[in-house]
Design a protein around this motif. Sequence first.
Motif, PDB file in Angstrom:
ATOM      1  N   VAL A  47      74.973  34.351  46.539  1.00  0.00           N
ATOM      2  CA  VAL A  47      75.814  35.389  45.955  1.00  0.00           C
ATOM      3  C   VAL A  47      75.910  35.125  44.460  1.00  0.00           C
ATOM      4  N   THR A  48      75.477  36.111  43.681  1.00  0.00           N
ATOM      5  CA  THR A  48      75.585  36.039  42.222  1.00  0.00           C
ATOM      6  C   THR A  48      76.769  36.898  41.816  1.00  0.00           C
ATOM      7  N   LEU A  49      77.740  36.289  41.164  1.00  0.00           N
ATOM      8  CA  LEU A  49      78.968  36.964  40.762  1.00  0.00           C
ATOM      9  C   LEU A  49      78.951  37.138  39.244  1.00  0.00           C
ATOM     10  N   ASP A  50      79.024  38.379  38.789  1.00  0.00           N
ATOM     11  CA  ASP A  50      79.152  38.685  37.360  1.00  0.00           C
ATOM     12  C   ASP A  50      80.571  39.180  37.131  1.00  0.00           C
ATOM     13  N   LYS A  51      81.363  38.392  36.405  1.00  0.00           N
ATOM     14  CA  LYS A  51      82.754  38.769  36.153  1.00  0.00           C
ATOM     15  C   LYS A  51      82.887  39.298  34.741  1.00  0.00           C
ATOM     16  N   SER A  52      83.602  40.404  34.627  1.00  0.00           N
ATOM     17  CA  SER A  52      83.963  40.947  33.320  1.00  0.00           C
ATOM     18  C   SER A  52      85.454  41.259  33.346  1.00  0.00           C
ATOM     19  N   SER A  53      85.971  41.762  32.263  1.00  0.00           N
ATOM     20  CA  SER A  53      87.409  42.035  32.193  1.00  0.00           C
ATOM     21  C   SER A  53      87.824  43.212  33.073  1.00  0.00           C
ATOM     22  N   THR A  54      86.881  44.084  33.453  1.00  0.00           N
ATOM     23  CA  THR A  54      87.232  45.272  34.230  1.00  0.00           C
ATOM     24  C   THR A  54      86.744  45.257  35.671  1.00  0.00           C
ATOM     25  N   MET A  55      85.793  44.357  35.970  1.00  0.00           N
ATOM     26  CA  MET A  55      85.250  44.364  37.326  1.00  0.00           C
ATOM     27  C   MET A  55      84.543  43.060  37.658  1.00  0.00           C
ATOM     28  N   VAL A  56      84.224  42.938  38.946  1.00  0.00           N
ATOM     29  CA  VAL A  56      83.415  41.835  39.467  1.00  0.00           C
ATOM     30  C   VAL A  56      82.246  42.476  40.194  1.00  0.00           C
ATOM     31  N   GLN A  57      81.039  42.116  39.779  1.00  0.00           N
ATOM     32  CA  GLN A  57      79.843  42.613  40.455  1.00  0.00           C
ATOM     33  C   GLN A  57      79.252  41.480  41.281  1.00  0.00           C
ATOM     34  N   LEU A  58      78.990  41.759  42.558  1.00  0.00           N
ATOM     35  CA  LEU A  58      78.445  40.772  43.487  1.00  0.00           C
ATOM     36  C   LEU A  58      77.054  41.206  43.928  1.00  0.00           C
ATOM     37  N   LEU A  59      76.078  40.330  43.739  1.00  0.00           N
ATOM     38  CA  LEU A  59      74.718  40.581  44.208  1.00  0.00           C
ATOM     39  C   LEU A  59      74.424  39.595  45.325  1.00  0.00           C
ATOM     40  N   PHE A  60      73.961  40.101  46.455  1.00  0.00           N
ATOM     41  CA  PHE A  60      73.717  39.291  47.644  1.00  0.00           C
ATOM     42  C   PHE A  60      72.223  39.214  47.923  1.00  0.00           C
ATOM     43  N   ASP A  61      71.744  38.027  48.238  1.00  0.00           N
ATOM     44  CA  ASP A  61      70.374  37.807  48.686  1.00  0.00           C
ATOM     45  C   ASP A  61      70.483  36.979  49.963  1.00  0.00           C
ATOM     46  N   ILE A  62      70.173  37.604  51.101  1.00  0.00           N
ATOM     47  CA  ILE A  62      70.425  36.997  52.408  1.00  0.00           C
ATOM     48  C   ILE A  62      69.120  36.868  53.184  1.00  0.00           C
ATOM     49  N   THR A  63      68.851  35.655  53.691  1.00  0.00           N
ATOM     50  CA  THR A  63      67.679  35.417  54.535  1.00  0.00           C
ATOM     51  C   THR A  63      68.113  34.624  55.760  1.00  0.00           C
ATOM     52  N   GLY A  64      67.367  34.781  56.837  1.00  0.00           N
ATOM     53  CA  GLY A  64      67.663  34.054  58.064  1.00  0.00           C
ATOM     54  C   GLY A  64      67.149  34.804  59.267  1.00  0.00           C
ATOM     55  N   SER A  65      67.794  34.611  60.409  1.00  0.00           N
ATOM     56  CA  SER A  65      67.429  35.355  61.612  1.00  0.00           C
ATOM     57  C   SER A  65      68.635  35.420  62.542  1.00  0.00           C
ATOM     58  N   VAL A  66      68.652  36.467  63.356  1.00  0.00           N
ATOM     59  CA  VAL A  66      69.710  36.634  64.352  1.00  0.00           C
ATOM     60  C   VAL A  66      69.053  36.908  65.699  1.00  0.00           C
ATOM     61  N   VAL A  67      69.772  36.615  66.753  1.00  0.00           N
ATOM     62  CA  VAL A  67      69.275  36.865  68.099  1.00  0.00           C
ATOM     63  C   VAL A  67      69.810  38.216  68.557  1.00  0.00           C
ATOM     64  N   LEU A  68      68.893  39.114  68.919  1.00  0.00           N
ATOM     65  CA  LEU A  68      69.254  40.441  69.412  1.00  0.00           C
ATOM     66  C   LEU A  68      68.761  40.581  70.848  1.00  0.00           C
ATOM     67  N   THR A  69      69.262  41.583  71.535  1.00  0.00           N
ATOM     68  CA  THR A  69      68.817  41.886  72.890  1.00  0.00           C
ATOM     69  C   THR A  69      67.989  43.157  72.844  1.00  0.00           C
ATOM     70  N   CYS A  70      66.806  43.102  73.433  1.00  0.00           N
ATOM     71  CA  CYS A  70      65.901  44.247  73.448  1.00  0.00           C
ATOM     72  C   CYS A  70      66.546  45.405  74.214  1.00  0.00           C
ATOM     73  N   ASP A  71      66.499  46.602  73.637  1.00  0.00           N
ATOM     74  CA  ASP A  71      67.069  47.787  74.278  1.00  0.00           C
ATOM     75  C   ASP A  71      66.312  48.177  75.547  1.00  0.00           C
ATOM     76  N   ARG A  72      65.041  47.844  75.616  1.00  0.00           N
ATOM     77  CA  ARG A  72      64.224  48.245  76.751  1.00  0.00           C
ATOM     78  C   ARG A  72      64.170  47.179  77.849  1.00  0.00           C
ATOM     79  N   THR A  73      63.893  45.928  77.476  1.00  0.00           N
ATOM     80  CA  THR A  73      63.693  44.881  78.484  1.00  0.00           C
ATOM     81  C   THR A  73      64.904  43.986  78.694  1.00  0.00           C
TER      82      THR A  73
END
Length: 188
Positions: A47-73
């Motif tokens: 997470v890259t946070l750019d803070k200024s006097s009027t706002m905070v901008q957050l940039l996200f770079d996300i990698t990894g994997s999750v376990v899902l269940t197949c809709d068919r099988t």
Amino acid sequence: MKELAKYNIDIFGLEDKRYVYDFESGDAFFEELQQDVIQHGSFRAQVTLDKSSTMVQLLFDITGSVVLTCDRTLDPFDEPIDTEGRMILKFGDHDEELTEEIEIIHRNTNRINVARYIFDFIVLSLPMKRLHPSIRNEETGEEDDEFETLVYSSHSDNEPDEEEATPNDDTEGEVDPRWEALKKLRGK
């Protein structure tokens, strides 16, 4: 709540400049959010946070994997995650979500928690149809290169083209009975 507390960022004492935060988690993150979409997985988020006097901008770079269940099988499978996202938190007099990407936070906010944003970006990166990788080619209609694809057409050389078979044509020959019924309705 101990797991989600790791995602707190104190913004009160930060100077107006760029900061980079790294977060890494697994099943405990998804369990603590109390949701039904993802039960197991692991990810790394920068997470890259750019803070200024009027706002905070957050940039996200996300990698990894999750376990899902197949809709068919109904078989579980690993779905890779590689996504980026952005949130803008503007300082104001109250808390309000303006758009998917912009929120107003109270100017006296001391701390923000980015766990919800990370989870939202992960969920948005998942496919709508959750198909096991072994059957994805079947579903999308992709064929192996060694097989030829047969294309079916309902048009034959003996049938007139669409332009020729209009109700306004007064050509000789057999008239489609559907056009005859339409001509009767029209009063011709």
